[in-house]
Scaffold this active site. Structure first.
Site, PDB file in Angstrom:
ATOM      1  N   GLY A  46       4.479  -5.428  -7.444  1.00  0.00           N
ATOM      2  CA  GLY A  46       4.105  -6.094  -6.200  1.00  0.00           C
ATOM      3  C   GLY A  46       4.145  -7.603  -6.202  1.00  0.00           C
ATOM      4  O   GLY A  46       4.455  -8.222  -5.190  1.00  0.00           O
ATOM      5  N   ASP A 104      -7.886  -5.901  -4.200  1.00  0.00           N
ATOM      6  CA  ASP A 104      -8.450  -4.805  -3.407  1.00  0.00           C
ATOM      7  C   ASP A 104      -9.751  -4.353  -4.070  1.00  0.00           C
ATOM      8  O   ASP A 104     -10.800  -4.938  -3.857  1.00  0.00           O
ATOM      9  CB  ASP A 104      -7.404  -3.693  -3.278  1.00  0.00           C
ATOM     10  CG  ASP A 104      -7.874  -2.544  -2.398  1.00  0.00           C
ATOM     11  OD1 ASP A 104      -8.885  -2.700  -1.708  1.00  0.00           O
ATOM     12  OD2 ASP A 104      -7.222  -1.485  -2.412  1.00  0.00           O
TER      13      ASP A 104
HETATM   14  P1  IMP Z   1      -7.061  -3.112  -7.075  1.00  0.00           P
HETATM   15  O1  IMP Z   1      -6.931  -2.778  -8.520  1.00  0.00           O
HETATM   16  O2  IMP Z   1      -7.673  -2.020  -6.265  1.00  0.00           O
HETATM   17  O3  IMP Z   1      -7.661  -4.459  -6.784  1.00  0.00           O
HETATM   18  O4  IMP Z   1      -5.619  -3.100  -6.473  1.00  0.00           O
HETATM   19  C1  IMP Z   1      -4.730  -3.962  -6.793  1.00  0.00           C
HETATM   20  C2  IMP Z   1      -3.355  -3.343  -6.737  1.00  0.00           C
HETATM   21  O5  IMP Z   1      -3.239  -2.246  -5.824  1.00  0.00           O
HETATM   22  C3  IMP Z   1      -2.448  -4.406  -6.234  1.00  0.00           C
HETATM   23  O6  IMP Z   1      -1.841  -5.029  -7.323  1.00  0.00           O
HETATM   24  C4  IMP Z   1      -1.455  -3.658  -5.392  1.00  0.00           C
HETATM   25  O7  IMP Z   1      -0.356  -3.346  -6.194  1.00  0.00           O
HETATM   26  C5  IMP Z   1      -2.113  -2.388  -4.985  1.00  0.00           C
HETATM   27  N1  IMP Z   1      -2.593  -2.450  -3.585  1.00  0.00           N
HETATM   28  C6  IMP Z   1      -3.850  -2.652  -3.164  1.00  0.00           C
HETATM   29  N2  IMP Z   1      -3.931  -2.654  -1.828  1.00  0.00           N
HETATM   30  C7  IMP Z   1      -2.671  -2.469  -1.373  1.00  0.00           C
HETATM   31  C8  IMP Z   1      -2.099  -2.397  -0.052  1.00  0.00           C
HETATM   32  O8  IMP Z   1      -2.748  -2.521   0.979  1.00  0.00           O
HETATM   33  N3  IMP Z   1      -0.760  -2.195  -0.012  1.00  0.00           N
HETATM   34  C9  IMP Z   1       0.002  -2.055  -1.128  1.00  0.00           C
HETATM   35  N4  IMP Z   1      -0.488  -2.124  -2.361  1.00  0.00           N
HETATM   36  C10 IMP Z   1      -1.823  -2.324  -2.497  1.00  0.00           C
HETATM   37 MG    MG Z   2      -0.082  -4.442  -8.020  1.00  0.00          MG
END
Ligand code: IMP
Ligand code: MG
Length: 177
Positions: A46, A104
């Site tokens: 991403g 996120d």
């Molecule tokens: P976390 O570990 O939940 O903070 O998520 C982080 C990872 O989840 C990011 O690096 C993104 O790759 C993926 N991610 C989180 N939210 C989204 C979204 O709304 N769309 C696409 N990818 C997401």
């Molecule tokens: Mg990611």
């Protein structure tokens, strides 16, 4: 692929993304002024476009090292973050900037910060393009961050839905029905 073509509602236009990346680059430059040894650890897939545009917009040289991680399936976090690539020993003693696309739950960044710390870098900071507006399960300090987005699933500028939509030049809300 989805059976019906989903609608994508633009949240952050291409121009706005450019402006945010420029502002973040200026702040990162200021923080590392005088350091010629900054390694950007780019969380794939991403963060790839963001990291490239950030490095191009910065004055301080930023060496990019790509690291594959995975945590998402469909539109929800699996809760289990996997580091699929290998962190290079070369980060020891250097200034490491962990670069991701979106904050996120916080699990990805927390896991990475822990893993990077074991390599003995001189410093570790975090740089994330987007932050979801909600309470993060695992709070992480963001040293450099762009705009807040609503707590919805977003795609574009590197962010995907099952490998689609990464190439969109803007960030939009995916309306999956
Ligand atoms: P976390 O570990 O939940 O903070 O998520 C982080 C990872 O989840 C990011 O690096 C993104 O790759 C993926 N991610 C989180 N939210 C989204 C979204 O709304 N769309 C696409 N990818 C997401
Ligand atoms: Mg990611």
């Amino acid at each position: 692929m989805l059976n019906t073509e989903p609608e994508i509602e633009v949240l952050i236009s291409e121009n706005e993304i450019g402006r945010h990346v420029g502002e973040i680059a200026a702040r990162v430059d200021a923080a590392y002024a005088g350091s010629a040894d900054v390694v950007g650890l780019v969380l794939l897939e991403g963060a790839r476009p963001f990291a490239h545009d950030l490095a191009a917009a910065m004055q301080v040289p930023l060496e990019l090292q790509m690291l594959k991680v995975s945590s998402y399936e469909g539109t929800s976090s699996t809760g289990c973050v996997e580091i699929l690539g290998e962190i290079s020993d070369s980060i020891r003693g250097r200034d490491v900037l962990v670069i991701d696309d979106i904050y996120d739950t916080g699990r990805t960044l927390a896991k990475l910060l822990e893993a990077v710390g074991e390599f003995g870098p001189r410093s570790v900071r975090t740089c994330v393009l987007l932050e979801k507006r909600h309470e993060h399960q695992v709070p992480v300090t963001l040293d450099f961050v762009g705009p807040l987005v609503p707590n919805v699933f977003v795609v574009g500028y590197g962010l995907d839905y099952e490998q689609d939509y990464r190439e969109l030049p803007y960030v939009g809300k995916l309306n999956v029905i």
